[in-house]
Motif scaffolding. Structure first.
Motif, mmCIF file in Angstrom:
data_model
loop_
_atom_site.group_PDB
_atom_site.id
_atom_site.type_symbol
_atom_site.label_atom_id
_atom_site.label_comp_id
_atom_site.label_asym_id
_atom_site.label_seq_id
_atom_site.Cartn_x
_atom_site.Cartn_y
_atom_site.Cartn_z
ATOM 1 N N ASN A 54 0.821 -1.211 0.000
ATOM 2 C CA ASN A 54 0.000 0.000 0.000
ATOM 3 C C ASN A 54 0.854 1.261 0.000
ATOM 4 O O ASN A 54 0.521 2.240 -0.678
ATOM 5 N N LYS A 55 1.966 1.241 0.760
ATOM 6 C CA LYS A 55 2.870 2.404 0.753
ATOM 7 C C LYS A 55 3.412 2.645 -0.653
ATOM 8 O O LYS A 55 3.469 3.785 -1.119
ATOM 9 N N GLN A 58 0.839 4.160 -2.940
ATOM 10 C CA GLN A 58 0.663 5.592 -2.674
ATOM 11 C C GLN A 58 1.757 6.407 -3.346
ATOM 12 O O GLN A 58 1.483 7.455 -3.937
ATOM 13 N N ASN A 61 1.079 6.365 -7.088
ATOM 14 C CA ASN A 61 -0.068 7.203 -7.412
ATOM 15 C C ASN A 61 0.296 8.681 -7.354
ATOM 16 O O ASN A 61 -0.146 9.473 -8.193
ATOM 17 N N LYS A 62 1.107 9.075 -6.373
ATOM 18 C CA LYS A 62 1.531 10.471 -6.278
ATOM 19 C C LYS A 62 2.389 10.840 -7.487
ATOM 20 O O LYS A 62 2.203 11.906 -8.080
ATOM 21 N N ASN A 65 0.162 11.172 -10.498
ATOM 22 C CA ASN A 65 -0.608 12.403 -10.415
ATOM 23 C C ASN A 65 0.267 13.617 -10.723
ATOM 24 O O ASN A 65 -0.157 14.517 -11.459
#
Length: 86
Positions: A54-55, A58, A61-62, A65
């Motif tokens: 999950n880390k 993230q 995803n950052k 983005n």
């Protein structure tokens, strides 16, 4: 390394699923302390791998983005500079 984190997670998930399936096949009366210890250890390992997974998601995803926002900003700047306005 992203690939290592994702493969470690997949391996831990598969191990957990096997142990869980074996654990649930046994009746409650036939489960031993060793069965519980093995199951609890598998849960702990799976949760640890899931946290790392999950880390990493993230972080990715950052980055995705940020890349998309930069693309939009540069695209807008390019069009403003090179497309005539009437």
């Amino acid at each position: 390394n992203n690939v290592k984190i994702f493969t470690d997670f997949t391996i831990e998930k598969e191990k957990f699923e096997k142990i869980k399936q074996t654990f649930e096949k046994k009746s409650e009366a036939n489960r031993t302390k060793k069965d519980f210890d093995e199951y609890n250890s598998a849960v702990a390992n799976y949760n640890k791998a899931l946290g790392e997974y999950n880390k990493q998601l993230q972080v990715l995803n950052k980055k995705r983005n940020d890349t998309f926002n930069n693309w939009e900003k540069m695209s807008s700047a390019f069009l403003n500079k090179h497309v005539p306005r009437y």
